[in-house]
Design an enzyme around this catalytic site. Sequence first.
Site, PDB file in Angstrom:
ATOM      1  N   SER A 125       1.104  -1.395   0.097  1.00  0.00           N
ATOM      2  CA  SER A 125       0.033  -0.566   0.210  1.00  0.00           C
ATOM      3  C   SER A 125       0.626   1.267   0.218  1.00  0.00           C
ATOM      4  CB  SER A 125      -0.967   0.100   1.107  1.00  0.00           C
ATOM      5  OG  SER A 125      -1.900   1.423   0.920  1.00  0.00           O
ATOM      6  N   GLU A 126       0.577   2.318  -0.834  1.00  0.00           N
ATOM      7  CA  GLU A 126       1.804   3.700  -1.101  1.00  0.00           C
ATOM      8  C   GLU A 126       1.638   3.899   0.117  1.00  0.00           C
ATOM      9  OE1 GLU A 126      -0.840   5.365  -3.846  1.00  0.00           O
ATOM     10  OE2 GLU A 126      -1.905   6.868  -2.448  1.00  0.00           O
ATOM     11  N   ASN A 127       0.502   3.677   0.925  1.00  0.00           N
ATOM     12  CA  ASN A 127       1.130   4.749   2.285  1.00  0.00           C
ATOM     13  C   ASN A 127       2.320   4.184   3.602  1.00  0.00           C
ATOM     14  OD1 ASN A 127      -1.258   3.269   2.372  1.00  0.00           O
ATOM     15  ND2 ASN A 127      -1.669   3.798   4.446  1.00  0.00           N
ATOM     16  N   GLY A 128       3.272   3.184   2.585  1.00  0.00           N
ATOM     17  CA  GLY A 128       4.026   2.091   3.574  1.00  0.00           C
ATOM     18  C   GLY A 128       3.253   1.470   4.393  1.00  0.00           C
ATOM     19  N   SER A 132       8.107   4.162   0.536  1.00  0.00           N
ATOM     20  CA  SER A 132       7.151   3.023  -0.371  1.00  0.00           C
ATOM     21  C   SER A 132       7.448   3.808  -1.466  1.00  0.00           C
ATOM     22  CB  SER A 132       5.954   4.198  -0.317  1.00  0.00           C
ATOM     23  OG  SER A 132       4.593   2.967  -0.249  1.00  0.00           O
TER      24      SER A 132
END
Lengths: 222, 222, 225, 225
Positions: free
Chosen positions: C49-52, C91
């Site tokens: 997930s792009e948020n880490g 990320s």
Amino acid sequence: MIDKRVGSLPEAVAGIGDGATVLVGGFGNSGIPVELVHALLDEGARDLTLVTNNAGSGETDVAALIREHRVRKIICSYPRSSGSIWFEERYRAGELELELVPQGTLSERMRAAGAGLGGFFTPAGADSLLAEGKEVRMINGRRHVFEEPLHGDVALIKARKADRWGNLVYSTAARNFGPTMATAATVTVVQVREFVELGDLDPECIVTPGIFVDRVVEVAGS
Amino acid sequence: MIDKRVGSLPEAVAGIGDGATVLVGGFGNSGIPVELVHALLDEGARDLTLVTNNAGSGETDVAALIREHRVRKIICSYPRSSGSIWFEERYRAGELELELVPQGTLSERMRAAGAGLGGFFTPAGADSLLAEGKEVRMINGRRHVFEEPLHGDVALIKARKADRWGNLVYSTAARNFGPTMATAATVTVVQVREFVELGDLDPECIVTPGIFVDRVVEVAGS
Amino acid sequence: MSGPRLSLIDMARRVARDIPSGAYVNLGIGMPTLVGEVVSPDKEIVYHSENGILGMGPAPAPGEGDPELINAGKQPVTLLPGGSYFHHTDSFMMMRGGHIDVTVLGGFQVSAAGDLANWATDEVGHPPAVGGAMDLAVGAKRVLVFMTHTTKAGTPKILPLCTYPLTAAGVVDRIFTELAVIDVVPGGLVVRELVAGLSREELQARTGARLAFADEVVELVPGAV
Amino acid sequence: MSGPRLSLIDMARRVARDIPSGAYVNLGIGMPTLVGEVVSPDKEIVYHSENGILGMGPAPAPGEGDPELINAGKQPVTLLPGGSYFHHTDSFMMMRGGHIDVTVLGGFQVSAAGDLANWATDEVGHPPAVGGAMDLAVGAKRVLVFMTHTTKAGTPKILPLCTYPLTAAGVVDRIFTELAVIDVVPGGLVVRELVAGLSREELQARTGARLAFADEVVELVPGAV
């Protein structure tokens, strides 16, 4: 003795001036330094440039700053959300300038500022409208756009624990932009759930070393 | 099932071909993947380009590769050390090409490769001989030199623990170039002191997520 | 739109078959998220997930979970054993740097050359938003687009050239719609799979770009994908 | 070289006085390392090492310590409570990005404009090495150079222009030698402190660049710095 802990939210945001560029951590509702942003609202600075992934939702934090006409410009990757009513209101009224930046570029531009780099070429957005007016270069057969460092006067971020040196650890996905923003601002202000003693944080697990942090304030339960 | 663990050092370095660019972790004697480099020596690949901070010392690891005429070129920030006799011997004989890169630029160029960037401008070295032949640009009143990404075919690094997904934690200053090199190579090979069960590493403390790792081999006592 | 077509869940199942076990996968928000729910449990997939987050697990039970542990679509998720957290810049290194094996993205339009438009339409006055789409589109090793074949009004979304602003040029590998599975290859579009009961001419009629057909076109049977 | 001069330890003590409590400090290898040994224990200083350490402590007792926990000079060190480890790229973000308050570097030559040459001489055939010097020189907030005033042969090292290859241009803030403390200011060099018993003319005679003198030049007394 080094002690970056401050005793109150007003102290934490003291001195943020009109026209400041403020980096605000958070992604959706995760990792937003809500109490610091409200303290900034009380502090009263106007004409701000906010750098933040989303443009606020509902009536709190970033949305409240926008509602109260404190924000001149927002540099952002995803301003729209289900409750971004104040952003949309001010944007449509022409009162709020928007600089739209791909999310990875937003983060990387802040990193470049923190890392003392003069800018970088990225393929992200190079084929898009967002590259308009920017230098585009073919590198290894692929279009890349030149992106400049993005520096903040102040960063407001949220972490889980801090010691008096300002070392930080975060909590799950609330980490998001925090570590990068901490490197990219002249003054980095952090709200943490809990202060701990120096030496309590595992040196192998400290995410943001205190060198990047200027003030930490405890906000229990945050 | 994802399982990046391999059972032997030869398996770990299998397939490294003549002419490969190999990133080798370590700084001084800290964090050097000694056993992997010796396995590479046994594997026999020639005409290598090594990317590594120092050029080896004494008769082991990188120095042994150089002694055995396996290295065509070394990209390096600090080749000289008290025992860098084989580097000096081969360099003076004109058998070994040296590309000297400031240490921060060396690390940053590998990061750029790992991050999918097309290059960056840095002030480091911009006033120096090391900028000769490179693009120099004034940015905010300061000279910056353009530096290209530096990608490896293989990275050989050392960590402390790994699980079957290839998640890594390191040990004190032995971390050095490992996390960056892991991102910058097509195949990242890691020697670890100890395998642990999936879930044993704290998700807040994993330094290199397994996405950057291809093979891990246990070398007890390393 | 009447006529033979796959259901949304059939479409998701078909996309899921293209995700190999062991893959690092990023699912775009909206329709692509469905794919994660129908991937075979025999496969071990690491979701990013792009948020880490790497190793993202399913949604927590209602009322449980960490309110700050959310996915890119801002929905609560969990972490699997072996998962890890990292900051946004790391990320996006994963996304832009070619470390994600497969991404499944929604699309407004895809061109015959694999150009993708999925972040902005030509609607005037609507404030734009881009998020992580551009980084994913340029960086993932394999870009799968999961979208309806046409707009609700019946306008083709697969076109000779995109008319909406581009996300990235020449990045799409394969398109999955309720009607077909179409590969982007040098020279144009090749239909690999076609929904049962639809003729090639009917598919072409709903498609703006010229289609070629594979030597053997596989039949997609609704309810049996 | 005969005549009045500070000892090495006096020089280190003088440099140490310029390091404020609370500072993040990187000491170059060689002579600058001495400074860490004489900083007042009343000051809390956080030492950085380029190989990924912040909060570096003194050398361990012989036979103790972690063999991989070394400083930039490859000597064994320890970690203080509050210290942390990080990777090289993050370490050089700190150096190049303006986060280190003070660095103390050795120097082969310094010019009147604050150019620094400290990585290569004009020796032929000697393989070059650069390490982290360039990143530190361009990035630290304050660059202090700690060097002898002349070479062993008596050749001045403070010059109108460096003759050796530059490390970085216009970066030096202050020079500490066995004879003087000299600031680099717009327009040239200003002597702030001078060793007791040496005349201004004698100092100028051993200096290649033209010197100005502060209104009040402080006397540096050997053994009492």
